[in-house]
Design an enzyme around this catalytic site. Sequence first.
Site, PDB file in Angstrom:
ATOM      1  N   HIS A  65      30.462  53.609  67.326  1.00  0.00           N
ATOM      2  CA  HIS A  65      30.844  54.481  68.436  1.00  0.00           C
ATOM      3  C   HIS A  65      32.272  54.249  68.907  1.00  0.00           C
ATOM      4  CE1 HIS A  65      30.170  51.636  71.877  1.00  0.00           C
ATOM      5  NE2 HIS A  65      29.230  51.115  71.108  1.00  0.00           N
ATOM      6  N   ASP A 166      33.274  46.010  71.643  1.00  0.00           N
ATOM      7  CA  ASP A 166      32.142  46.947  71.625  1.00  0.00           C
ATOM      8  C   ASP A 166      32.696  48.347  71.828  1.00  0.00           C
ATOM      9  OD1 ASP A 166      29.851  48.405  72.085  1.00  0.00           O
ATOM     10  OD2 ASP A 166      29.253  47.315  73.873  1.00  0.00           O
ATOM     11  N   GLU A 196      28.095  56.826  73.221  1.00  0.00           N
ATOM     12  CA  GLU A 196      27.003  55.888  72.938  1.00  0.00           C
ATOM     13  C   GLU A 196      26.613  55.117  74.177  1.00  0.00           C
ATOM     14  OE1 GLU A 196      24.927  52.172  71.738  1.00  0.00           O
ATOM     15  OE2 GLU A 196      26.820  52.375  72.831  1.00  0.00           O
ATOM     16  N   GLU A 197      27.616  54.708  74.944  1.00  0.00           N
ATOM     17  CA  GLU A 197      27.366  53.805  76.075  1.00  0.00           C
ATOM     18  C   GLU A 197      26.580  54.466  77.205  1.00  0.00           C
ATOM     19  OE1 GLU A 197      27.754  50.761  75.915  1.00  0.00           O
ATOM     20  OE2 GLU A 197      29.412  50.273  74.587  1.00  0.00           O
ATOM     21  N   HIS A 305      29.957  43.996  77.460  1.00  0.00           N
ATOM     22  CA  HIS A 305      30.047  44.801  78.696  1.00  0.00           C
ATOM     23  C   HIS A 305      30.770  44.078  79.837  1.00  0.00           C
ATOM     24  CE1 HIS A 305      26.898  48.036  77.507  1.00  0.00           C
ATOM     25  NE2 HIS A 305      27.714  47.730  76.530  1.00  0.00           N
TER      26      HIS A 305
END
Lengths: 333, 340, 360
Positions: A65, A166, A196-197, A305
């Site tokens: 992503h 990420d 995606e997140e 995150h």
Amino acid sequence: MRALIEELCGVFGPSGQEERVREAIINQLDGLVDEIRTDRLGNLIAVKRPTAGEVTSRRIMLASHMDEIGIMVTHVDAQGFCRFTTIGGVVTNSLIGSRVHFANGVEGAFGLEGSPIARDRPTPQKLFLDVGADSREDARVQVGDSAVFRSSFGAVGDRLFSPNLDDRIGCAVLIQTLRELESSPHEILAVFTAQEEVGARGATTAGYGLEPEVILAIDVTATGDFPKATPMDVALGKGPAIKVMDRRMISHPKVRGWLESTAQEHDIPYQLEVLEFGSTDASAVQVSRSGVPAGAISIPCRYVHTPSQVADYNDACGAVRLLVNALSGEYPQ
Amino acid sequence: MDELLEKLSIARGVAGHEGEVRTILREELAPYVEEISVDSIGNLIARKGKSDAAEQQRVMLAAHMDEVGGMVMRANSDGTVKFRNVGGLDPRILPGKQVTIGPKSVPGVIMRAPHAARSGRRVVPISDLLIDTGGAGGIEPGDMITFESGYEQYGKLLKGKAFDDRVGCYILAELLKSEFPCELVGVFTVQEEIGLRGAGVAAYTVQPDVAVALEGTVADDLPKQSDESPTTELGKGPSISVMDRSAHADRRLIRILTETASEHDIPWQIKQPGVGGTDVGTIHLARAGVPAVAVAVPCRYIHTPAALMDPEDVKNTLKLMDRALSGPLGRPLGAGWSEE
Amino acid sequence: MNSDKKPQSSDCFSLLKELSETPGVSGREEQIRARISEYLAPLVDELHTDTLGNLTGLRRGHNSSGKRVMLAAHMDEIGLIVTRLEKGFLRFAPVGGVDLGALPAQEVTVHGRSDLPGLIASRPPHVLSMEEREKPFAQADLFIDVGLAPDKLADQVSVGDFISIRRSADGLGKGHATGKAFDNRLSVVVLLQALRILQGRSHGWDVVSVVSVQEEIGLRGAKTATFHLAPDVGIALDVTYAEQPGASPDEALPMGSGPAIGLGPNMHPVLRQLLVNTAEREEIPYTNEVLPGNSGTDAWAMQVSQSGVPTALISVPIRNMHTPAETVALKDIDRSARLLAGTICVLPEDLSALALDDQA
């Protein structure tokens, strides 16, 4: 690939606003694939056609992503301070002391209402963003603007530090795989997904549109290798992780077996991943249409995150080797 | 402001029981559209303006028929009724409210014991509340419960129940009475309040090129202690969602709407991001994806028996949609992803 | 494991016992799928296993209208998975909505290189402080002991191996039974019994029996199966809460009160009425299960597949759901099967009979 990871980590791209990441990746794909297109939700789809041969050809979707977590401005007050909401699963504890930047280059620093030494856990409602303005009119941001953690790529030996490993490291792994994959009996659908997140939304529609026969996500996973971590048998530097299960998905045994046997055959160190929270694009594609055998290759990453994510370069290299070898050969009957 | 809006506001319909609203809309629209049908989950789908032009854009507009309310779990022999919410209800506003129950429209009131006022430090959960029907009978488990509240003028504002989303239904119905260069598919959806259920099914069937959800949305333009977002404000025009809990709006559509509004001197506002969700949540994920956005009329006190909205906002929302459909919204979306 | 037994048992309890005791944790349903196939095969014209592992059996109808009803009963059960090997013990995570409170001291089967018996262990209360003793167990307090030394354990078990609850199914009192995974193996029994009844009756519609996978982790099997089959009507079979102390009386149904017919927005009102009429005509006791929103069953996924599927739900009340001690009144299984078969026989020839009228 190290330079590529660093370059991609330097690009602005919160969920829903992946334009710049898409452009950066398009530049990298030049000459590597047969077709490139952008779909209706903003997924970038790169197709590499199969080489004819003895082996049964499959349509294999690989998903990394493009988007990263961030914040969005919900209100600018009279003094120019911004209130915000989070985009994706931002670890709120990590906001104090971190900085973000907007698409137009404006920077912001987080502040906390009240005493700076208050010991309460900060809720997003108690935090605000200082964008260097003295009034609403003076603020160069407005309601609806997004920001991401300020780029701050760094490295110590093979350990890489960045707020958005990420999943820019997954995007780099996918690009590098396309670079190294000379030919494949399979049709490779390399998809750099959007959103995606916020719930694997791009992968949901791309999976429907592409109708793959196999889906592999390339994303980061959490680790259990730091003090008092949730028990988990994944550590930095021990190779890419082959996903068994996460919060939303159980990998198809055949896909998992294919990856494990490829790793064993080519002496690629790997780990097995059982993740108790979080998921990947593969979980959305797995239940697309009549169902798609799904698996994932994960790059172990600490402190996901947060603005300081840490991964090991060798794990990313291992993921590339695993992918190149798997895609060069036969998918199990 | 309009008889249809009043009829729609008064009509009763929680998720799974949208028949009364559907009947009003079907009868209202039959003379204006080319095809009108009901699907298996209960969505009302009205189509018009399809031409042979190869490049013709198919635009889906969605407004949900269901309102928040309750469902009877058990009718007790003493005339009281146990119930649960259908969709999001704030339990704090329920005690003392008048309700209407089931197909026989049995009146009832939500009970609050006198002692509760004294020990009222705790929010009584909905599962502990009871409705008193005075022993009316004629109530079955599964019957719907709606708020009882009249439709009237409050100063220059309108007051009524279920503006979320009967105002969207009203605007969509009015749009379907006009002609546009695009193919227009108006979907009056079901079960939005319990998970955007109808809209996803309809979008799968309709396969639109773009979609807009028309809503009545939260306005929090009320007195408060600190300088916070009002979410939306009455009288400041249609609200446009950039991001809520269900979706990120397509950025191209946001640009089309804001540019159209500016061009035609229509006021508009950006809704506070991160709040609520709309049918866009399932529509934009249908099949291979649908670029979509939500446009809403700001309403104070939605999800209560009495909401307030400004008729000027209703007119301006209708005008914005009308101009956009006559203009760029009715034409194919370009690749224009690039940032402003 | 009764592996040499001929799959001909028509006795409700022995069939339930056999299916209950066969392991099949979500995502690892091979054993239970094989067992159910043996029973399903003689009752259907075609039998397939699809991409995600759903078992799909087609039984053709007696006229060629091509209309198709999909029945869905999930085969998977909640369970555990190995997350880490630690000094000869196993750490684990739940698969599906496991009730942690029922795990301590429970025996399990670890599906490693071979199946290993084990138990869920915790430190003895004797050595803990009063404060520690008064807290319920957290996942981190529990581990699994299979009695192997660390090196032997690593040979036999790896991270990602699944673990199922080890529990025999037994009779209880008069006509009740207890065991694990009655959610939802008892609905598989309902499905099989209904197909047996249909062997002796005429039904116009094709019946596609889907014994679905991965229900407990998000209705995943039913979602893809419904998309693939695009049925005209769907009926889900599952369990619901029976009355017991601590269960909300609004949401629990009496044990042994017959099948519960789902009522609420997840259910198609005309199809639901067909079930109610069948129950009344065939004098089958039933109750209404009022569901104001998400039914939490395969019906929730079926209803919104593609352009929508008229959906109904038949549930059997059980106690102690999602523990190794689920209990059921066996007569409700037979009643549910009769209700299901009876309804299938009266599905309308013309789909317009299912059109929603504006009262709904």
